[in-house]
Design an enzyme around this catalytic site. Sequence first.
Site, PDB file in Angstrom:
ATOM      1  N   ALA A 191       9.062   8.942   9.744  1.00 38.14           N
ATOM      2  CA  ALA A 191       8.511   9.090   8.395  1.00 38.14           C
ATOM      3  C   ALA A 191       6.996   8.947   8.390  1.00 38.14           C
ATOM      4  O   ALA A 191       6.293   9.650   7.658  1.00 38.14           O
ATOM      5  CB  ALA A 191       9.134   8.066   7.446  1.00 38.14           C
ATOM      6  N   GLY A 192       6.485   8.053   9.206  1.00 39.73           N
ATOM      7  CA  GLY A 192       5.045   7.825   9.246  1.00 39.73           C
ATOM      8  C   GLY A 192       4.323   8.634  10.303  1.00 39.73           C
ATOM      9  O   GLY A 192       3.121   8.439  10.518  1.00 39.73           O
ATOM     10  N   GLU A 211      17.858   1.225  17.613  1.00 36.38           N
ATOM     11  CA  GLU A 211      17.137   2.467  17.892  1.00 36.38           C
ATOM     12  C   GLU A 211      16.871   2.577  19.387  1.00 36.38           C
ATOM     13  O   GLU A 211      16.537   1.588  20.036  1.00 36.38           O
ATOM     14  CB  GLU A 211      15.815   2.497  17.106  1.00 36.38           C
ATOM     15  CG  GLU A 211      16.012   2.525  15.599  1.00 36.38           C
ATOM     16  CD  GLU A 211      14.685   2.606  14.837  1.00 36.38           C
ATOM     17  OE1 GLU A 211      13.620   2.771  15.482  1.00 36.38           O
ATOM     18  OE2 GLU A 211      14.720   2.508  13.610  1.00 36.38           O
ATOM     19  N   HIS A 260      13.003   7.836  13.005  1.00 33.02           N
ATOM     20  CA  HIS A 260      11.861   6.926  12.816  1.00 33.02           C
ATOM     21  C   HIS A 260      10.532   7.690  12.891  1.00 33.02           C
ATOM     22  O   HIS A 260       9.613   7.315  13.624  1.00 33.02           O
ATOM     23  CB  HIS A 260      11.880   5.809  13.866  1.00 33.02           C
ATOM     24  CG  HIS A 260      11.168   4.568  13.401  1.00 33.02           C
ATOM     25  ND1 HIS A 260      11.630   3.292  13.670  1.00 33.02           N
ATOM     26  CD2 HIS A 260      10.043   4.387  12.675  1.00 33.02           C
ATOM     27  CE1 HIS A 260      10.811   2.400  13.146  1.00 33.02           C
ATOM     28  NE2 HIS A 260       9.828   3.053  12.537  1.00 33.02           N
ATOM     29  N   GLY A 313       0.796  -1.220   0.000  1.00 35.65           N
ATOM     30  CA  GLY A 313       0.000   0.000   0.000  1.00 35.65           C
ATOM     31  C   GLY A 313       0.828   1.269   0.000  1.00 35.65           C
ATOM     32  O   GLY A 313       0.533   2.214  -0.742  1.00 35.65           O
TER      33      GLY A 313
END
Length: 308
Positions: free
Chosen positions: A284-285, A263, A282, A151
């Site tokens: 990006a979303g 991380e 972390h 997606g």
Amino acid sequence: MKIIISEFMGAAAVAQLQRNFDVVYDPALVDQPDALRRALTDAHGLIVRNRTQVHSSLLAEAPRIKVVGRLGVGLDNIDVQACASRNIKVIPATGANARAVAEYVIVSAMMLLRRSFLSSSQMAQGSWPRNQFSEGHESGGKVLGLVGFGGIGRLTASLAQGLGFTVIAHDPGVSAASPVWDEAGVQPVDLSQLLDQAHVVSLHVPLVDSTRNLFDAETIARMRPDAVLINTARGGIVDEAALAMALKEGRLAGAALDVFSDEPLTAENHFADVPNLILTPHIAGVTAESNQRVSQMIADEVAKSLNN
């Protein structure tokens, strides 16, 4: 019923859950494993992002747990098999942050191709590096290669095509005969073809045995020297030391990493003095809009699961 939320979640979604459940909302719990285990002893639901490790040892401390909500889509921090063995439902926020990730890829690709956006520190020091940054590239006519065509990859392809990119993709999980390729206007290729052609390579695959260190020194060496690499998928897919060396030696034009093997990223890493590199923690979303969508989806689905 009791729900533990161990990482940050949208305030409206937390408040919605608090109206109907006993909610412990403490984003600091992710860094307090003993406190988290104690909180889970009588909990029925757990909501996490990507840092809380929901493995069998943690689940053993939660005898009443029925559902784990994931504020995101990757499940490599959750032992899905252990959950299944206890009939614990695992709910990812599928699709809710796709737009944020796709936009991050496009922005990173354009910044790295153009390169001039990396001149701020030199400018602030009084330099005028006009000649140095006058050889950047436009996105029109360039090839974007997507490794993974789920997606997020498909939405990234759509945004990129609007900017003039030609999009190709490699995904062994999607048959070459699938109608999604024609619908998206994207050509399926093998990985070698993608590396040969792509000016921008963007990763959209989970971290599994077959993708761990998929972009190692050998794979990176097969990329075009004028190409850029973007990883918003998972740390561990890219060999960070090999990438840093390729950038330092000028064998790769640039890279953007939002995810890392370890991380949070510590001071002991491979990226000091590496040129043409964008590093982000972390996120990006994670945007204001996507956090609202993700939080609302998980609040609704966790509540539904506990009420059934």
